[in-house]
Design an enzyme around this catalytic site. Structure first.
Site, PDB file in Angstrom:
ATOM      1  CG  ASP A 157       3.747   6.621   5.211  1.00  0.00           C
ATOM      2  OD1 ASP A 157       4.988   6.668   5.078  1.00  0.00           O
ATOM      3  OD2 ASP A 157       3.153   5.691   5.818  1.00  0.00           O
ATOM      4  CB  ILE A 158       0.243   2.770   3.707  1.00  0.00           C
ATOM      5  CG1 ILE A 158      -1.019   1.971   3.507  1.00  0.00           C
ATOM      6  CG2 ILE A 158       1.232   2.058   4.606  1.00  0.00           C
ATOM      7  CD1 ILE A 158      -0.805   0.684   2.711  1.00  0.00           C
ATOM      8  CG  ASN A 166      14.263   7.048   8.327  1.00  0.00           C
ATOM      9  OD1 ASN A 166      14.782   7.737   9.203  1.00  0.00           O
ATOM     10  ND2 ASN A 166      12.969   6.757   8.323  1.00  0.00           N
ATOM     11  CD  GLU A 212       9.389   0.298   8.420  1.00  0.00           C
ATOM     12  OE1 GLU A 212       8.482   0.425   7.563  1.00  0.00           O
ATOM     13  OE2 GLU A 212       9.204   0.350   9.638  1.00  0.00           O
ATOM     14  CB  VAL A 213      10.696   1.202   1.612  1.00  0.00           C
ATOM     15  CG1 VAL A 213      10.537   0.936   0.117  1.00  0.00           C
ATOM     16  CG2 VAL A 213       9.434   0.791   2.372  1.00  0.00           C
ATOM     17  CG  HIS A 250      11.432   6.672   1.301  1.00  0.00           C
ATOM     18  ND1 HIS A 250      12.160   5.509   1.192  1.00  0.00           N
ATOM     19  CD2 HIS A 250      11.041   6.752   2.591  1.00  0.00           C
ATOM     20  CE1 HIS A 250      12.199   4.904   2.364  1.00  0.00           C
ATOM     21  NE2 HIS A 250      11.541   5.646   3.244  1.00  0.00           N
ATOM     22  CG  HIS A 296       9.290   9.886   5.682  1.00  0.00           C
ATOM     23  ND1 HIS A 296       8.290   8.981   5.961  1.00  0.00           N
ATOM     24  CD2 HIS A 296      10.417   9.153   5.552  1.00  0.00           C
ATOM     25  CE1 HIS A 296       8.803   7.754   6.002  1.00  0.00           C
ATOM     26  NE2 HIS A 296      10.097   7.831   5.766  1.00  0.00           N
TER      27      HIS A 296
HETATM   28  P1  AMP Z   1      11.167   4.267   6.020  1.00  0.00           P
HETATM   29  O1  AMP Z   1      11.103   3.671   7.399  1.00  0.00           O
HETATM   30  O2  AMP Z   1      11.813   5.620   6.005  1.00  0.00           O
HETATM   31  O3  AMP Z   1      11.757   3.303   5.029  1.00  0.00           O
HETATM   32  O4  AMP Z   1       9.670   4.562   5.600  1.00  0.00           O
HETATM   33  C1  AMP Z   1       8.889   3.693   4.831  1.00  0.00           C
HETATM   34  C2  AMP Z   1       7.474   4.232   4.843  1.00  0.00           C
HETATM   35  O5  AMP Z   1       6.764   3.612   3.797  1.00  0.00           O
HETATM   36  C3  AMP Z   1       6.711   3.988   6.134  1.00  0.00           C
HETATM   37  O6  AMP Z   1       6.307   5.241   6.689  1.00  0.00           O
HETATM   38  C4  AMP Z   1       5.501   3.149   5.681  1.00  0.00           C
HETATM   39  O7  AMP Z   1       4.317   3.473   6.374  1.00  0.00           O
HETATM   40  C5  AMP Z   1       5.421   3.493   4.205  1.00  0.00           C
HETATM   41  N1  AMP Z   1       4.793   2.495   3.342  1.00  0.00           N
HETATM   42  C6  AMP Z   1       5.064   1.166   3.288  1.00  0.00           C
HETATM   43  N2  AMP Z   1       4.307   0.578   2.348  1.00  0.00           N
HETATM   44  C7  AMP Z   1       3.558   1.552   1.780  1.00  0.00           C
HETATM   45  C8  AMP Z   1       2.574   1.588   0.739  1.00  0.00           C
HETATM   46  N3  AMP Z   1       2.194   0.477   0.088  1.00  0.00           N
HETATM   47  N4  AMP Z   1       1.997   2.769   0.436  1.00  0.00           N
HETATM   48  C9  AMP Z   1       2.348   3.891   1.098  1.00  0.00           C
HETATM   49  N5  AMP Z   1       3.275   3.936   2.085  1.00  0.00           N
HETATM   50  C10 AMP Z   1       3.871   2.774   2.423  1.00  0.00           C
END
Ligand code: AMP
Length: 125
Positions: free
Chosen positions: A39-40, A97, A105-106, A110, A112
């Protein structure tokens, strides 16, 4: 493919772009079903994201639309990554999530994987 009532899969979401190699990532694992990377913005000493290779918006989408082989392959990969990283002792946490209240968010499913210290309560107050 989205489940009924949820938005369609966005082919240019950031994890889709990572899977296509358009955006760099710190890869830790890859097989036929799953891709994993750091994770970034890590929330624990170890914070890995594991994503299926298929186009699924969320857990709701994945759990209804993915084949048995995709689901089994993905879940086995998550366990394998934790084993490979030596996380089974003293343990780790998995979190997925799904939707607005979870803060997803994405829009690519996924999981974690958190580890590396006592992880505290399961849910923030
Ligand atoms: P979620 O809130 O469960 O959708 O988590 C999305 C996660 O993606 C967050 O923990 C971000 O820090 C992570 N994230 C977003 N962009 C990147 C990226 N380019 N590389 C790695 N992790 C990312």
């Amino acid at each position: 493919m989205p489940i009924s009532g949820l938005p369609p899969y966005e082919t240019n979401n950031i994890f889709a772009r990572i899977l296509r190699g358009e955006i760099p990532s710190k890869k830790v694992y890859e097989d036929e079903w799953a891709f994993a990377f750091h994770d970034i913005n890590p929330q624990a000493p170890t914070h890995i994201l594991v994503i299926p290779k298929g186009a699924y918006c969320s857990f709701a989408d994945f759990s209804t639309e993915a084949s048995d082989a995709e689901i089994a392959g993905f879940m086995r990969a998550v366990g394998q990554i934790a084993r490979d990283l030596g996380l089974e002792t003293p343990g780790y946490r998995l979190l997925a999530n799904m939707g607005a209240h979870s803060g997803q968010e994405v829009p690519h499913f996924h999981v974690h994987l958190f580890a590396g210290k006592p992880l505290g309560r399961m849910i923030a107050e």
